[in-house]
Every structure is written in structure tokens, then in C-alpha cells.
Design an enzyme around this catalytic site. Structure first.
Site: not given
Ligand code: NDP
Length: 449
Positions: A130, A170
Site C-alpha cells: 500500500k 484508493d
Molecule cells: P474515493 O476517494 O473515490 O471516495 C471516498 C469517499 O469517502 C468520498 O465520498 C469521501 O468524501 C469519503 N471520505 C473519505 N475520507 C473520509 C473521512 N475521513 N470522513 C468521511 N468521509 C470520508 O475512494 P474509494 O471509493 O476508492 O475508497 C473508499 C473506501 O474503499 C476506502 O476505505 C478504500 O480504502 C476502500 N477500498 C477501495 C478500493 C477501490 O478499488 N477503490 C478497493 C478496496 C477498498 P470526501 O470527498 O468529502 O472526502
């Protein structure tokens, strides 16, 4: 858990904490795994003799580097870059890059540690890694994001490669960032190779990769429901986040006949009791992926409720899918979910539930699919992207989706195999032991390295 095992877990954790002070998320992730694994290791002394547990908590390599770049005003900015190369026993290091201001060593080590077991569960030959930076893409121009990512890759390129370490996206790293990273790698190495996954479809990407994590989380929920003769059809779902994972979890859940009533971002959540249908989801995708706006704008457009500063777990639902970030469901929220009748939690995010929340799920014997099993679809399709790059061939959408679906079913079966306890399936135990065995056996076969 018996007192003897509890003592062993505590002794082990005391050493991990002493060696890695202040990395609280890493402690939390290790604790969850070790709690499941210690009884198994005690029954299988080959793992104990080879000190596998002591070895898997130490990264094979940690890279930390300076990332200087020029903002649009011509001012110098400095961020920190990281790559944790955690374990390569079963394949090249594989795992995403996160760009978010909260990124630090402890968070990336927790994610890399989880990734080792998750990748093993997919059945594909991928080790765990990571990386990322404390850079915040929010509010930055495309040019600033490009200059930052080019500087980031100007160091990272030395350490990665299609047979060594293959990063992906991510939080904060989507198609735009992967494009800039890939362009810089190609320029520096003078080679067009599958060094990153999540690439654009025209330049080596895989169909279904953007959808994979969200779809997989719903496929996993469906498999869990099947064990009780049930399905996603007609279920009310709450989802947090509105990024990549949340968007495609919404799409697949809706396709399966469920009604998704919430989405969120770091500002708050929207509640749309009518359901977020295909047309509304298209609006969210445009809002988040192109305009890079806030989820509150959804409430203004569709005239529904917006709850600033809150998370969606107070809303009545059957299925909850946390898809935003780590530690986003606490004990009180878990209790609220249970009180409102929620009986399925399928985690799209990594470690979104606090240990106290997990204890509540277990106590209520709900269907709880933890992240390393339920969200493994993303990295699984990344693995399929690597295979297609090696073959110099692309599979159709249907082919990739069918493989993803089968992998999620296989992960579910592994969880059942190692986690079945009478009528109840302990998915935490099942995923942790199921992921551990393959890595541990490979480590033993490869000697003390
Ligand atoms: P994105 O950046 O596309 O979206 C993240 C979302 O979560 C946004 O809506 C963001 O809001 C919100 N968010 C992020 N940090 C916070 C926080 N501290 N408090 C509240 N809301 C938050 O990321 P992903 O959708 O790719 O990833 C989301 C989760 O899924 C993570 O935990 C990631 O590790 C996990 N994941 C992702 C994979 C992938 O293929 N993308 C694979 C496996 C797991 P805002 O825009 O306001 O920050």
C-alpha cells in the site's frame, strides 16, 4: 476465546505496540487478525515454529520519500510519499495508493497488512502493499495534481515494476491520477507495461475495474444472504461515501432490486427515501467524478434531507454498506443499526467498523462481511488486469464480471470453510484464517527470508 489464548494475544500485541508506537490503526488491524489466528497457530505448530506471525507484522520494506512540487502560483509545496512493501510470498506487492491529508505510516501499514490477507483470499497470485501521500487533491487544479503525481512517481518508479510491485488507486486516486502516474512511469522507464492497475481502457486497463469493488461488496452481501435463504431484492440499504466504491455499490444493489437511501461525504449524508435510482446515480457520478462537488448538492437538486456533520447509520435499513473510510461506524452507531433492524453489514471500505462495533454485530449474530473479504473484488479485478496485460489481450465486460462474481463466491466459500461454527458463520475468523494459510505456507516453503 479462552484465557490462555487471550493472554497470548495480549503478549503478542504488547510487542507490536512497543515496536510500532502511535500507529493505532495498524495495532487495530493486527489485533483483529491475531485474535482469529492465534488459536489456529497454536493447533498448527509449523506456523509457530517458523514464527510466521512475528514475520507477517514486519513489512519487507518501507519507503518514505520527499515529494516537492510547484503549485499554480509558482510556490514550492512539499509532501511526503510512502510505499509499504508488506509481503511478497505469493506474488508481487499489490495494493492501492491513497492521497489524503490524513495519510501517515500507521494508516498505510494497516492497509498494507489487510491487503496481504485480502489478496490471498482472491486466489490470485498477489502479495500485499500500500502507499500514498498526505497530499490533498481536493481544491487542486488538474495541473497541480499532475505536477504532484509526476514528482511522486519520479521517486516511486525506482521501486515498482510489473513483476515487483503494482500499485492501484484508493481514496483520492482515481482514473485521472492513475493516468498521470502511468505517463510519468512510462517516460522514466521507456517502457509500456502493466505497472499500475486501474488504467484507462484505451491504454491497458480492464473493463469492470472501476465497478469491481462496489459490485463485489454487493455480490458478497448476496452470498451472505443466500445462507439464510434470502436475497438483496427489496432490501433497504444505507451506504456511506459517494466515491468510487459507494457509486458502484449503489448501482449493483439497485440492479439486484434493493433500494439505496443514503450516500455521504466528509461533509454529511443525504437521505432519499425514494431511493437513488439510475438517473440520480448518474447525477452523483457527474457531481463527484467530473465537477468534484459536494453531496449536499444532491439534496438541493432532489429536495431530500441533508444531515451535515453526520453519518448515515441512524437511518432504518436492512443492509448497511460502509464505503467511505476506516473507523466510520462506532459502537453507538452499530447499536443504532441493530435497533433499527439492520441484519447485514457488507464493508466496501477498509476497516470501517471500530472493534466495539464489530463486537455488537457478533453479539447480534448478523451477517457481517468484513472489508478484507467483502471489498476484495477491486484487487481481484486488478489481478485480472495484470493477467490481461501479460497476455496482451482484453476480456469482455461479461467475461470479467463473471470472473469477479465467481471470485466473490469463492471468497465467501473460504470464509464459510474456516469460519463456520454450528449454524453461525464467523466471517472475521473465516477471512483471517483463510487468507493467512496460503501466505504462511508459501513463507515456510521459501525458507527464512
Ligand atoms: P474515493 O476517494 O473515490 O471516495 C471516498 C469517499 O469517502 C468520498 O465520498 C469521501 O468524501 C469519503 N471520505 C473519505 N475520507 C473520509 C473521512 N475521513 N470522513 C468521511 N468521509 C470520508 O475512494 P474509494 O471509493 O476508492 O475508497 C473508499 C473506501 O474503499 C476506502 O476505505 C478504500 O480504502 C476502500 N477500498 C477501495 C478500493 C477501490 O478499488 N477503490 C478497493 C478496496 C477498498 P470526501 O470527498 O468529502 O472526502
Amino acid at each position: 476465546m479462552s484465557n490462555v489464548y487471550e493472554q497470548k494475544v495480549n503478549d503478542f500485541m504488547a510487542k507490536v505496540i512497543a515496536k510500532n508506537p502511535s500507529e493505532t490503526e495498524f495495532h487495530q488491524a493486527v489485533h483483529e487478525v491475531v485474535e482469529s489466528i492465534i488459536p489456529y497457530v497454536e493447533e498448527n505448530p509449523q506456523y509457530k515454529d517458523a514464527k510466521i506471525l512475528e514475520r507477517v507484522v514486519e513489512p519487507e520494506r518501507v519507503l518514505l520519500f520527499r515529494v516537492p512540487w510547484l503549485d499554480d502560483k509558482g510556490e514550492v509545496q512539499v509532501n511526503r510519499g510512502f510505499r509499504i512493501e508488506m509481503n511478497s510470498a505469493i506474488g508481487p506487492y499489490k495494493g492501492g495508493l491513497r492521497f489524503h491529508p490524513t495519510v501517515n505510516l500507521g494508516i498505510l501499514k494497516f492497509l498494507a497488512f489487510e491487503q496481504v490477507f485480502k489478496n490471498s483470499l482472491t486466489t490470485l497470485p498477489m502479495g500485499g502493499g500500500k502507499g500514498g501521500s498526505d497530499f490533498d487533491p481536493k481544491g487542486k487544479s488538474d495541473n497541480e495534481v499532475m505536477r504532484f503525481t509526476q514528482s511522486f512517481m519520479s521517486e516511486l518508479f525506482r521501486h515498482i515494476g510489473p513483476n515487483t510491485d503494482v500499485p492501484a488507486g484508493d481514496i483520492g486516486v482515481g482514473g485521472r491520477e492513475i493516468g498521470f502516474l502511468f505517463g510519468q512511469y512510462k517516460k522514466l522507464r521507456n517502457e509500456f507495461t502493466g505497472v499500475l492497475t486501474g488504467k484507462g481502457i484505451e491504454w491497458g486497463g480492464s473493463l469492470i475495474r472501476p465497478e469491481a469493488t462496489g459490485y463485489g461488496t454487493v455480490y458478497f452481501a448476496e452470498e451472505m444472504l443466500k445462507t439464510r435463504g434470502d436475497s438483496m431484492k427489496g432490501k433497504v440499504c444505507t451506504i456511506s461515501g459517494s466515491g468510487n466504491v459507494a457509486q458502484y455499490a449503489t448501482e449493483k444493489a439497485t440492479e439486484f432490486g434493493a433500494k439505496v437511501v443514503t450516500l455521504s461525504d466528509s461533509g454529511g449524508y443525504i437521505y432519499d427515501p425514494e431511493g437513488i435510482d439510475a438517473e440520480k446515480l448518474a447525477y452523483v457520478m457527474e457531481l463527484k467524478n467530473v465537477k468534484r462537488g459536494r453531496i449536499s448538492e444532491y439534496a438541493e437538486k432532489y429536495g431530500c434531507e441533508y444531515h451535515p456533520g453526520k453519518r448515515p447509520w441512524e437511518v432504518k435499513c436492512d443492509v448497511a454498506m460502509p464505503c467511505a473510510t476506516q473507523n466510520e461506524v462506532n459502537e453507538e452507531e452499530a447499536k443504532m443499526l441493530m435497533a433499527n433492524g439492520c441484519f447485514v453489514v457488507s464493508e466496501g471500505a477498509n476497516m470501517p467498523s471500530y472493534p466495539e462495533a464489530i463486537a455488537v454485530y457478533m453479539e447480534h449474530k448478523i451477517l457481517y462481511g468484513l472489508g478484507k473479504a467483502a471489498n476484495a473484488g477491486g484487487v481481484a479485478v486488478s489481478g485480472l488486469e495484470m493477467s490481461q496485460n501479460s497476455l496482451r489481450y482484453g476480456w469482455t465486460r461479461e467475461e470479467v464480471d463473471a470472473k469477479l462474481h465467481q471470485i466473490m463466491k469463492d471468497i465467501h466459500s473460504t470464509c464459510v470453510k474456516y469460519g463456520k461454527d454450528g449454524d453461525y458463520i464467523d466471517y472475521v475468523k473465516g477471512a483471517n484464517i483463510g487468507g493467512f494459510v496460503k501466505v504462511a505456507d508459501a513463507m515456510i516453503a521459501q525458507g527464512v527470508v
